[in-house]
Design a protein around this motif. Structure first.
Motif, short mmCIF file in Angstrom:
data_model
loop_
_atom_site.label_atom_id
_atom_site.label_comp_id
_atom_site.label_asym_id
_atom_site.label_seq_id
_atom_site.Cartn_x
_atom_site.Cartn_y
_atom_site.Cartn_z
N LEU A 314 0.83 -1.21 0.00
CA LEU A 314 0.00 0.00 0.00
C LEU A 314 0.86 1.26 0.00
O LEU A 314 0.55 2.23 -0.71
N ASN A 315 1.93 1.25 0.81
CA ASN A 315 2.82 2.41 0.83
C ASN A 315 3.51 2.60 -0.51
O ASN A 315 3.78 3.73 -0.94
N GLY A 316 3.79 1.49 -1.18
CA GLY A 316 4.38 1.59 -2.51
C GLY A 316 3.43 2.25 -3.48
O GLY A 316 3.85 3.01 -4.37
N GLU A 317 2.13 1.96 -3.33
CA GLU A 317 1.14 2.59 -4.21
C GLU A 317 0.97 4.07 -3.86
O GLU A 317 0.68 4.88 -4.74
N VAL A 318 1.14 4.42 -2.56
CA VAL A 318 1.04 5.82 -2.16
C VAL A 318 2.17 6.64 -2.76
O VAL A 318 1.99 7.77 -3.22
N HIS A 323 6.47 13.21 -2.92
CA HIS A 323 5.31 13.24 -3.81
C HIS A 323 4.04 13.63 -3.04
O HIS A 323 3.21 14.39 -3.55
N VAL A 324 3.90 13.14 -1.80
CA VAL A 324 2.74 13.47 -0.99
C VAL A 324 2.73 14.96 -0.64
O VAL A 324 1.69 15.62 -0.70
N HIS A 325 3.93 15.50 -0.27
CA HIS A 325 4.03 16.93 0.02
C HIS A 325 3.65 17.76 -1.20
O HIS A 325 2.91 18.76 -1.10
N GLU A 326 4.16 17.40 -2.33
CA GLU A 326 3.84 18.12 -3.58
C GLU A 326 2.35 18.06 -3.86
O GLU A 326 1.73 19.04 -4.29
#
Length: 410
Positions: A314-318, A323-326
Motif C-alpha cells: 500500500l505504501n508503494g502505491e502511495v 510526492h505526498v508533500h507536492e
C-alpha cells in the motif's frame, strides 16, 4: 433372524392384522388393479424400512442389505412381499443409494450429488427375475446427512489447540462407539472429508480443516497415541498397586510373613514403574504443549509477515513522501484558486451585508418585544382595576350590619 408378526405390526400404524394379507401380496399386481391401495402399501413399507434402520434392527444404522431386509420382514404363512418395488421407489426418490456407487463417487474425487443424480436417472432394479431382492448394500442418504451434521457439530467443540485438530482415526471411532458401529463411522468420516471438505484423511491420521496432512501431523498423532498408551498403563499400574497393597496387609494380618514381603517387593516394582511411566507421560504432554505454542507463534509470525507485505504494498502505491508533500501543496493552491474565483463571481460572503442584515433583524425583534411588553402592562393594569372593584362590592354588605349595631347600642 426375522421379526415376528406382532413386532412388525407395532412398528408402523399402516401394518395391522387386517391389512397384512394386502401388504404381503403381489404389489405389482395390486398396482394394476388398485392404484390407491398400492400407493398406501408402498408408503407403509417405506416407513417400515426407515423405522427398522433407525431403531437398530440391522448391524448398521445407515446401511441396509437387500437380502437381510427380505429375511427380516418375512412372516411364516404370508407371501413374500414385493420389496423390490419398494426399494426401487426409495432409490428413485434418493432416500437410498447403492453403497458401492457412493464410495466410488467420493473416492474418485468427484462431487457426489451430481453423480448420484445421474445414477438415479438410469434404469435400476433391486430385484432378480423372481422379484427377490439382490444381495446389494444400500446407504440411507438422508440418515447419513443427519448423522454427519451431528458429528461435525460435536467435533467442532473440541478443537481449541492445534494438536486437538490432528487425531488417530481409532480414537475417533472409540469416542463415538456408543453411537455408531465402526463401518457407519467410517462412512461419516468419508463424507465429511470428500463431500463436506471439513477434514483430511491419510491412512489412520485425521486432520480437521482444509490444509493437507504433513509429516509434523503424523508425528503429533504418534505422540498422542503414545500418551494414550501411557495413560492406560498408568491406570493399570495404579489398580495393581492398590491390589498389591491390600494383599500385603491381608497376608500380614494372617501371619504369612513370606507372602507379605513378596507383595511388598511387587509393590516397590509397581511404584517404580508408575514413577517412570509418569515421567515419560509428563515429557510427552509437555512436548505436545510446546508444539501448540510453536504453532501459535508460527501463526502470529505469518500474520505479521502478511501485514507487513500488505502495508509495504500500500505504501508503494502511495509513493514517496516528497510526492505526498507536492500533492498537498498542489491541492492547497487549487483550493485557493476556487476561493478567488468565487469572490470574483460575487459568491463569497460579504461581512458588511451580514452586519446590516443582523441590525435589521435585531431592530424588528426589539420592536416586537416592546409591543408585547406594552400589551402585558395594559392587561395587568385592567386586572388590578377589576380586583379593586370586586373587593369594594364584597366589603359593602359587611359594613352595614356593623353600623346598625352601633346605633342600637347608643
Amino acid at each position: 433372524m426375522s421379526l415376528s408378526k406382532n413386532e412388525i405390526i407395532n412398528l408402523d400404524v399402516g401394518f395391522t392384522e387386517q391389512r397384512l394379507d394386502s401388504l404381503y401380496s403381489d404389489l405389482g399386481l395390486l398396482r394394476e388393479q388398485n392404484e390407491i391401495g398400492y400407493e398406501f402399501n408402498l408408503k407403509a413399507w417405506k416407513r417400515l424400512i426407515i423405522h427398522l434402520m433407525d431403531n437398530g434392527y440391522f448391524d448398521q444404522k445407515i446401511v441396509i442389505n437387500g437380502k437381510k431386509l427380505e429375511e427380516k420382514v418375512t412372516i411364516p404363512g404370508y407371501l413374500k412381499p414385493r420389496l423390490d418395488l419398494v426399494i426401487n421407489e426409495l432409490y428413485k426418490d434418493g432416500e437410498l443409494v447403492r453403497l458401492d456407487d457412493f464410495k466410488n463417487s467420493l473416492n474418485g474425487g468427484s462431487l457426489f450429488l451430481p453423480i448420484f443424480q445421474w445414477i438415479s436417472n438410469r434404469s435400476f432394479n433391486s430385484g432378480d427375475s423372481n422379484h427377490r431382492l439382490k444381495d446389494i448394500d444400500y446407504l440411507d442418504f438422508e440418515q447419513l446427512k443427519k448423522y454427519t451434521e451431528n458429528v461435525a457439530s460435536l467435533l467442532e467443540k473440541h478443537r481449541d489447540h492445534y494438536t486437538d485438530r490432528v487425531v488417530h482415526k481409532d480414537s475417533l471411532v472409540q469416542r463415538f462407539s456408543h453411537k455408531f458401529c465402526k463401518e457407519d463411522f467410517e462412512l461419516i468420516l468419508l463424507f465429511l472429508s470428500k463431500e463436506k471438505k471439513l477434514l483430511q484423511i491419510e491412512g489412520e491420521v485425521v486432520k480437521f480443516g482444509d490444509t493437507p496432512i504433513d509429516e509434523s501431523d503424523i508425528a503429533i498423532v504418534s505422540l498422542k497415541k503414545s500418551a494414550d498408551q501411557m495413560e492406560t498403563e498408568l491406570n493399570y499400574l495404579n489398580e495393581r498397586l492398590e491390589v498389591t497393597t491390600t494383599n500385603a496387609k491381608t497376608y500380614l494380618k494372617n501371619g504369612n510373613k513370606i507372602m507379605a514381603k513378596s507383595c511388598l517387593k511387587i509393590k516397590k516394582l509397581v511404584e517404580l514403574n508408575i514413577e517412570r511411566t509418569s515421567s515419560n507421560f509428563y515429557k510427552v504432554s509437555e512436548l505436545l504443549n510446546s508444539i501448540n505454542h510453536a504453532k501459535n507463534n508460527l501463526a502470529v509470525v505469518n500474520t505479521l509477515e502478511s501485514s507487513h507485505y500488505i502495508l509495504k504494498q500500500l505504501n508503494g502505491e502511495v509513493g514517496e513522501l516528497n510526492h505526498v508533500h507536492e500533492l498537498m501543496e498542489a491541492i492547497s493552491n487549487e483550493t485557493a484558486k476556487v476561493d478567488q474565483v468565487s469572490e470574483l463571481l460575487g459568491e463569497a460572503s460579504n461581512d458588511v451585508d451580514i452586519d446590516d442584515e443582523y441590525e435589521k433583524l435585531l431592530k424588528e425583534q426589539t420592536e416586537k418585544d416592546n409591543l408585547e411588553d406594552e400589551r402585558l402592562t395594559e392587561r395587568l393594569k385592567n386586572l388590578k382595576t377589576s380586583e379593586s372593584q370586586e373587593k369594594e362590592k364584597t366589603k359593602q354588605p359587611v359594613d352595614q350590619p356593623e353600623r346598625y349595631n352601633q346605633k342600637i347600642l347608643n
